[in-house]
Design a protein around this motif. Structure first.
Motif, PDB file in Angstrom:
ATOM      1  N   LEU A 108      -0.179  -8.727   6.923  1.00 23.83           N
ATOM      2  CA  LEU A 108       0.384  -7.401   6.696  1.00 23.83           C
ATOM      3  C   LEU A 108       1.702  -7.621   5.949  1.00 23.83           C
ATOM      4  CD1 LEU A 108       0.195  -4.390   6.991  1.00 23.83           C
ATOM      5  CD2 LEU A 108       1.170  -4.551   9.266  1.00 23.83           C
ATOM      6  N   ILE A 109       1.620  -7.569   4.618  1.00 25.23           N
ATOM      7  CA  ILE A 109       2.792  -7.807   3.779  1.00 25.23           C
ATOM      8  C   ILE A 109       3.174  -6.466   3.151  1.00 25.23           C
ATOM      9  CG2 ILE A 109       3.783  -9.212   1.907  1.00 25.23           C
ATOM     10  CD1 ILE A 109       2.412 -10.848   4.187  1.00 25.23           C
ATOM     11  N   ASP A 110       4.363  -5.975   3.512  1.00 26.14           N
ATOM     12  CA  ASP A 110       4.828  -4.710   2.947  1.00 26.14           C
ATOM     13  C   ASP A 110       6.155  -4.968   2.235  1.00 26.14           C
ATOM     14  OD1 ASP A 110       5.699  -2.229   2.280  1.00 26.14           O
ATOM     15  OD2 ASP A 110       5.798  -1.445   4.334  1.00 26.14           O
ATOM     16  N   SER A 111       6.083  -5.216   0.936  1.00 22.49           N
ATOM     17  CA  SER A 111       7.295  -5.599   0.202  1.00 22.49           C
ATOM     18  C   SER A 111       8.224  -4.399   0.007  1.00 22.49           C
ATOM     19  CB  SER A 111       6.929  -6.236  -1.139  1.00 22.49           C
ATOM     20  OG  SER A 111       6.270  -5.299  -1.950  1.00 22.49           O
ATOM     21  N   HIS A 112       7.750  -3.183   0.341  1.00 23.48           N
ATOM     22  CA  HIS A 112       8.634  -2.010   0.250  1.00 23.48           C
ATOM     23  C   HIS A 112       9.450  -1.813   1.525  1.00 23.48           C
ATOM     24  CE1 HIS A 112       6.964  -0.998  -3.570  1.00 23.48           C
ATOM     25  NE2 HIS A 112       5.739  -1.029  -3.065  1.00 23.48           N
ATOM     26  N   SER A 113       9.100  -2.545   2.562  1.00 21.74           N
ATOM     27  CA  SER A 113       9.856  -2.419   3.808  1.00 21.74           C
ATOM     28  C   SER A 113      11.153  -3.215   3.681  1.00 21.74           C
ATOM     29  CB  SER A 113       9.013  -2.954   4.972  1.00 21.74           C
ATOM     30  OG  SER A 113       9.658  -2.656   6.170  1.00 21.74           O
ATOM     31  N   PRO A 114      12.305  -2.646   4.049  1.00 23.32           N
ATOM     32  CA  PRO A 114      13.565  -3.361   3.867  1.00 23.32           C
ATOM     33  C   PRO A 114      13.728  -4.539   4.836  1.00 23.32           C
ATOM     34  CG  PRO A 114      13.949  -1.300   5.020  1.00 23.32           C
ATOM     35  CD  PRO A 114      12.504  -1.293   4.603  1.00 23.32           C
ATOM     36  N   ALA A 115      12.932  -4.562   5.895  1.00 25.05           N
ATOM     37  CA  ALA A 115      13.039  -5.645   6.877  1.00 25.05           C
ATOM     38  C   ALA A 115      11.699  -5.779   7.590  1.00 25.05           C
ATOM     39  CB  ALA A 115      14.136  -5.332   7.900  1.00 25.05           C
ATOM     40  N   THR A 116      11.408  -6.991   8.040  1.00 25.78           N
ATOM     41  CA  THR A 116      10.203  -7.170   8.855  1.00 25.78           C
ATOM     42  C   THR A 116      10.329  -6.332  10.134  1.00 25.78           C
ATOM     43  OG1 THR A 116       9.894  -9.383   7.944  1.00 25.78           O
ATOM     44  CG2 THR A 116       8.733  -8.896   9.994  1.00 25.78           C
ATOM     45  N   GLY A 117      11.565  -6.190  10.631  1.00 28.98           N
ATOM     46  CA  GLY A 117      11.788  -5.398  11.841  1.00 28.98           C
ATOM     47  C   GLY A 117      11.258  -3.973  11.727  1.00 28.98           C
ATOM     48  N   GLN A 118      11.340  -3.404  10.523  1.00 30.02           N
ATOM     49  CA  GLN A 118      10.837  -2.032  10.355  1.00 30.02           C
ATOM     50  C   GLN A 118       9.305  -1.999  10.410  1.00 30.02           C
ATOM     51  OE1 GLN A 118      12.893   0.442   7.446  1.00 30.02           O
ATOM     52  NE2 GLN A 118      11.003   1.536   7.000  1.00 30.02           N
ATOM     53  N   ILE A 119       8.657  -3.060   9.916  1.00 28.16           N
ATOM     54  CA  ILE A 119       7.185  -3.159  10.022  1.00 28.16           C
ATOM     55  C   ILE A 119       6.793  -3.278  11.510  1.00 28.16           C
ATOM     56  CG2 ILE A 119       5.111  -4.409   9.295  1.00 28.16           C
ATOM     57  CD1 ILE A 119       6.732  -5.572   6.959  1.00 28.16           C
ATOM     58  N   ILE A 120       7.569  -4.069  12.244  1.00 30.31           N
ATOM     59  CA  ILE A 120       7.295  -4.245  13.679  1.00 30.31           C
ATOM     60  C   ILE A 120       7.426  -2.892  14.405  1.00 30.31           C
ATOM     61  CG2 ILE A 120       8.099  -5.379  15.822  1.00 30.31           C
ATOM     62  CD1 ILE A 120       6.708  -7.254  13.725  1.00 30.31           C
ATOM     63  N   TYR A 121       8.468  -2.136  14.054  1.00 31.85           N
ATOM     64  CA  TYR A 121       8.652  -0.804  14.637  1.00 31.85           C
ATOM     65  C   TYR A 121       7.439   0.078  14.334  1.00 31.85           C
ATOM     66  CZ  TYR A 121      10.316   3.995  15.107  1.00 31.85           C
ATOM     67  OH  TYR A 121      10.425   5.326  15.431  1.00 31.85           O
ATOM     68  N   ASN A 122       6.964   0.052  13.072  1.00 36.60           N
ATOM     69  CA  ASN A 122       5.793   0.857  12.689  1.00 36.60           C
ATOM     70  C   ASN A 122       4.561   0.450  13.491  1.00 36.60           C
ATOM     71  OD1 ASN A 122       7.317   2.170  10.773  1.00 36.60           O
ATOM     72  ND2 ASN A 122       6.628   0.899   9.064  1.00 36.60           N
TER      73      ASN A 122
END
Ligand code: AMP
Ligand code: MN
Ligand code: MN
Length: 327
Positions: free
Chosen positions: A129-143
């Motif tokens: 799950l690579i989201d290069s638009h996310s400013p941080a991996t932490g925000q992906i974890i939150y999602n």
């Protein structure tokens, strides 16, 4: 170039979480706030859901993040491979950046999940799950946590906030979006103490960090056109000031902030003789990730890094020539 690997859906990740009991969660060498914060964030959510979770990092927990509740769970990798079903790499652009001992400790896992926001990530996991638009991996974890309805204990709440805050320069970089502020608002509603956590993150540095700043300033160079600023740290200075790797975290922002500067670069001689390069761009048309990739590094378009051969003077000359070329 090979075709891009498609991302896994959050639902597919949820299935992996539901169908397994034991997890090892890992992040990159010389971990920053996003690496450790993402590990604690996901780790404590899975633990609260009843899972067995180990949190390992090649270099262990940096002293500047020891204030995070739950950080005592971060361990250096054990010598023997762990008996775990699933390994999860967070915030780690390439597999080798997990570190040799971490990779050995996770070698018995049947599935490798790769969750990250680096555009240069080659999707080395079984599920990615690579989201290069996310400013941080932490925000992906939150999602992931909120989309799957996983528990969000206080440890995860605080760690996710610090992960995103540190990777966005306190919610300032252009990667910051409305979703980032909405996430922060939600974490505050869930009980996060903004004043205290920011003070522990940003207003509690050891004196030696300011001494390091003085040493760096003595090596400061600005290119004749004023567009490139750089400084360097010799290993002898590390020994003299008894520095820890995390002491230089964020100092590059001082030279990045110089008026007229488009690229800032920091060169650090490591104990093994290799050179660590940190680069920041203030100009969307100068992609420092592309420059880093010329030397085997990677990262994001406005923040990237390299580990390359020394000596430091040669590395500095080569990288600065590539920067001038790009500008
Ligand atoms: P740093 O300058 O160390 O804060 O790193 C800036 C960004 O580039 C971060 O997102 C790092 O994860 C990434 N990065 C740093 N060094 C490397 C490297 N050697 N290879 C790939 N990515 C890197
Ligand atoms: Mn990181
Ligand atoms: Mn990150």
């Amino acid at each position: 170039m090979s075709d891009p690997v498609p991302n896994a859906s959050i639902e597919q990740l949820g299935e992996i979480f539901r169908n397994h009991d034991s997890f090892v969660i890992m992040s990159h060498v010389r971990p920053d706030g996003d690496a450790i914060g993402s590990q604690i964030g996901l780790g404590f959510a899975l633990m609260a859901a009843g899972k067995k979770v180990r949190l390992i990092n090649e270099d262990g927990l940096p002293e500047n993040l020891a204030f995070l509740p739950g950080s005592e769970k971060i361990e250096t990798p054990p010598a023997e491979p762990l008996d775990v079903e699933v390994a999860i790499a967070l915030d780690t652009a390439t597999k080798p950046r997990l570190g040799d001992n971490v990779l050995h400790a996770a070698s018995k896992a049947k599935v490798l999940l790769n969750i990250d926001h680096h555009i240069s990530n080659p999707s080395y996991g079984d599920l990615n799950l690579i989201d290069s638009h996310s400013p941080a991996t932490g925000q992906i974890i939150y999602n992931i946590i909120t989309a799957l309805g996983l528990p969000l204990p206080a440890e995860s709440r605080d760690a996710i906030y610090v992960a995103v805050s540190t990777d966005t320069g306190s919610f300032q970089y252009p990667s910051t979006t409305a979703a980032t502020y909405e996430m922060a608002a939600d974490l505050i509603r869930r009980g996060l103490d903004v004043g205290t956590i920011n003070s522990k993150t940003y207003d509690d540095h050891p004196y030696r960090r300011v001494e390091l700043m003085r040493a760096l300033l003595n090596t400061l160079q600005l290119s004749p056109d004023g567009k490139v600023a750089s400084w360097e740290l010799k290993d002898s200075t590390r020994l003299e000031l008894d520095l820890r790797p995390e002491d230089s975290e964020g100092l590059i922002d001082i030279i990045r902030a110089i008026r007229g500067v488009r690229v800032a670069a920091f060169f650090e001689e490591l104990p093994d003789g290799k050179i660590r390069v940190s680069m920041r761009s203030k100009d969307k048309s100068v992609d420092v990730c592309k420059i880093a990739m010329q030397f085997g590094g990677g990262g994001h378009s406005l923040a990237a890094g390299i580990r390359m051969a020394g000596p430091i003077g040669e590395a500095r000359a080569k990288v600065l020539a590539a920067v001038e070329q790009a500008i």
